[in-house]
Design an enzyme around this catalytic site. Sequence first.
Site, PDB file in Angstrom:
ATOM      1  N   ASN A  25       0.943  -1.741  -0.278  1.00 53.15           N
ATOM      2  CA  ASN A  25       0.131   0.047  -0.086  1.00 53.15           C
ATOM      3  C   ASN A  25       0.873   1.235   0.042  1.00 53.15           C
ATOM      4  O   ASN A  25       1.957   1.813   0.944  1.00 53.15           O
ATOM      5  CB  ASN A  25      -0.755  -0.166   1.226  1.00 53.15           C
ATOM      6  N   ARG A 101      -2.202  -1.819  -3.846  1.00 59.22           N
ATOM      7  CA  ARG A 101      -3.582  -1.017  -3.727  1.00 59.22           C
ATOM      8  C   ARG A 101      -3.211  -0.287  -4.218  1.00 59.22           C
ATOM      9  O   ARG A 101      -2.185   0.441  -4.855  1.00 59.22           O
ATOM     10  CB  ARG A 101      -3.978  -0.780  -2.099  1.00 59.22           C
ATOM     11  N   HIS A 190     -12.396   2.834  -0.178  1.00 65.04           N
ATOM     12  CA  HIS A 190     -12.600   2.034   0.187  1.00 65.04           C
ATOM     13  C   HIS A 190     -13.689   0.658   0.332  1.00 65.04           C
ATOM     14  O   HIS A 190     -13.936   0.121   1.036  1.00 65.04           O
ATOM     15  CB  HIS A 190     -13.439   2.556   1.503  1.00 65.04           C
ATOM     16  N   GLY A 220     -13.224   4.866   9.655  1.00 64.87           N
ATOM     17  CA  GLY A 220     -12.204   5.563  10.516  1.00 64.87           C
ATOM     18  C   GLY A 220     -11.569   6.003  10.312  1.00 64.87           C
ATOM     19  O   GLY A 220     -12.174   7.481  10.655  1.00 64.87           O
ATOM     20  N   ARG A 251     -11.710  15.399   7.167  1.00 65.48           N
ATOM     21  CA  ARG A 251     -12.271  15.648   5.859  1.00 65.48           C
ATOM     22  C   ARG A 251     -13.362  16.238   6.150  1.00 65.48           C
ATOM     23  O   ARG A 251     -14.547  15.545   7.272  1.00 65.48           O
ATOM     24  CB  ARG A 251     -12.378  14.549   4.897  1.00 65.48           C
ATOM     25  N   ARG A 294     -10.987   9.114  20.309  1.00 60.06           N
ATOM     26  CA  ARG A 294     -10.665   8.507  22.049  1.00 60.06           C
ATOM     27  C   ARG A 294     -10.410   9.782  22.774  1.00 60.06           C
ATOM     28  O   ARG A 294     -11.272   9.624  23.927  1.00 60.06           O
ATOM     29  CB  ARG A 294      -9.615   7.211  22.160  1.00 60.06           C
ATOM     30  N   GLY A 342     -15.696   2.419  14.460  1.00 59.27           N
ATOM     31  CA  GLY A 342     -17.418   1.703  14.085  1.00 59.27           C
ATOM     32  C   GLY A 342     -16.667   0.281  14.596  1.00 59.27           C
ATOM     33  O   GLY A 342     -17.540  -0.249  16.083  1.00 59.27           O
ATOM     34  N   GLU A 394      -8.336  -5.111   5.017  1.00 61.08           N
ATOM     35  CA  GLU A 394      -8.047  -4.255   3.645  1.00 61.08           C
ATOM     36  C   GLU A 394      -7.136  -5.421   3.062  1.00 61.08           C
ATOM     37  O   GLU A 394      -7.491  -5.548   1.704  1.00 61.08           O
ATOM     38  CB  GLU A 394      -7.884  -3.061   3.056  1.00 61.08           C
TER      39      GLU A 394
HETATM   40  P1  AMP Z   1      -8.322   3.058  10.708  1.00 61.67           P
HETATM   41  O1  AMP Z   1      -8.252   4.625   9.993  1.00 61.67           O
HETATM   42  O2  AMP Z   1     -10.096   2.713  10.704  1.00 61.67           O
HETATM   43  O3  AMP Z   1      -7.595   3.069  11.764  1.00 61.67           O
HETATM   44  O4  AMP Z   1      -9.287   4.107  12.105  1.00 61.67           O
HETATM   45  C1  AMP Z   1      -8.318   5.002  13.313  1.00 61.67           C
HETATM   46  C2  AMP Z   1      -9.471   6.074  13.833  1.00 61.67           C
HETATM   47  O5  AMP Z   1      -9.808   4.527  14.512  1.00 61.67           O
HETATM   48  C3  AMP Z   1      -8.398   6.520  14.997  1.00 61.67           C
HETATM   49  O6  AMP Z   1      -8.409   8.395  14.643  1.00 61.67           O
HETATM   50  C4  AMP Z   1      -9.702   6.973  16.115  1.00 61.67           C
HETATM   51  O7  AMP Z   1     -10.361   7.955  15.858  1.00 61.67           O
HETATM   52  C5  AMP Z   1     -10.428   5.425  16.377  1.00 61.67           C
HETATM   53  N1  AMP Z   1     -10.613   4.797  17.066  1.00 61.67           N
HETATM   54  C6  AMP Z   1      -9.043   3.568  17.577  1.00 61.67           C
HETATM   55  N2  AMP Z   1      -9.181   3.405  18.625  1.00 61.67           N
HETATM   56  C7  AMP Z   1     -10.130   3.961  18.901  1.00 61.67           C
HETATM   57  C8  AMP Z   1     -11.592   3.185  20.020  1.00 61.67           C
HETATM   58  N3  AMP Z   1     -10.606   2.051  21.069  1.00 61.67           N
HETATM   59  N4  AMP Z   1     -12.037   4.330  20.439  1.00 61.67           N
HETATM   60  C9  AMP Z   1     -12.406   5.093  19.694  1.00 61.67           C
HETATM   61  N5  AMP Z   1     -12.147   4.981  18.255  1.00 61.67           N
HETATM   62  C10 AMP Z   1     -10.910   5.051  18.034  1.00 61.67           C
END
Ligand code: AMP
Length: 420
Positions: A25, A101, A190, A220, A251, A294, A342, A394
Amino acid sequence: MSDGTDRADGGTAAGGEPSRVLVLNSGSSSVKYQLIDMAAGTADDAGPESGGRRLTAGAVERIGEPGGVPGHAEALEEVARELAGRGLGLDSPELAAVGHRVVHGGTRFTGPVLVTDEVLAGIEALVPLAPLHNPANLAGIRVARRLRPDLPQVAVFDTAFHATIPEAAARYAIDTAVADRYGVRRYGFHGTSHSYVSRATARLLGRDPSEVNMIVLHLGNGASASALRGGVCVDTSMGMTPLEGLVMGTRSGDIDPAVPLHLARVAGMGTEDLDTLLNKRSGLLGLCGDNDMREIGRRMSEGDEAAQLAFDVYVHRLRRYVGAFSAVLGRVDAVVFTAGVGENSAAVRAAATAGLEQLGIELDTVRNAVRASGSRLVSAPGSRVAVAVVPTDEEWEIARETFRLARGTAGGGPGPEVRA
Ligand code: AMP
């Protein structure tokens, strides 16, 4: 950098065919990689949840920045060195293919393809639609091809899964001649995540994907929703670029298209300023100064009003899309949460689904609050619509598509254990 999953066992499928896939990626400032063995235990297409097939993973960061490597060629050479250092070198005979990717496939690439010179030219031609991403993806492909010219290289596109979206959902209501001339339409992104998660959800429900209508919420740092009828995507929230749709980490998502025009006129902002504003200084970060859910949750628990507002705007937009996609689908069997927010934020899932009993959506507050890592149902037992949390993967999806194509060309047959 390794995530500690290094394993040097396996590597060939039952018939002695090479079965490892290197997934690359290549982003604008990093190259992430995973080496996945497709040989063992893929009978049910279940992905990594069914067992440890990921041999190693890592990333080379800060490409082109002070202290980092100068370019993608050097980054990939670094990846090759890291792999070799773990006894998993690129020269290994067990390597079956490299899967890349690629962010934008336009209307031309509606599925994964084996890389040829013609394909490279096609991806190059799409650079105006993805000026940051496609050049980085191309650089990765070119270097990998140079390092292992004998190996099949497969391009897997973020947009491909959404190619089934009907014209009514894909068209913007602007002058058709302008739209067609400049490729202005909704492509969606995505795709590998939506594809993987939709199949994993059908499996969780014990049904065939063709029987299930679902809304997939990939939340995410980037975020997108999609509406799937019988496993086929019929609408998605991202558009010509990944900027449209849900509120994201940095964004804006949906915004009145006149806003950038207004800012150009009254604030003298140019295209670069506006690009930066909408992609990097908006979303949760723009609203409250933090883009990590978080941290936002922590601040909310201390009564921080800006964090609360950011959360509320985020959730409001999410609920709008759940409602809109319910209408697009007519019948919804499942609402699925995936990706960092999520999968982990019970608060977002609860707020996004609260009071939607009229749509058949009822969350089980106890199940929802349980911290767990696997695929699971969080809906109340009597809920007409299943609400699920399904971890996305992914890289595994890219490896699956890559292996399928590579085996087809190697004359090794379709691979007894890998379904289309
Ligand atoms: P991703 O792009 O799928 O890696 O998601 C990253 C984002 O997931 C981070 O910027 C956080 O906002 C969120 N995230 C990760 N862990 C947690 C958690 N335990 N509780 C709430 N949000 C989380």
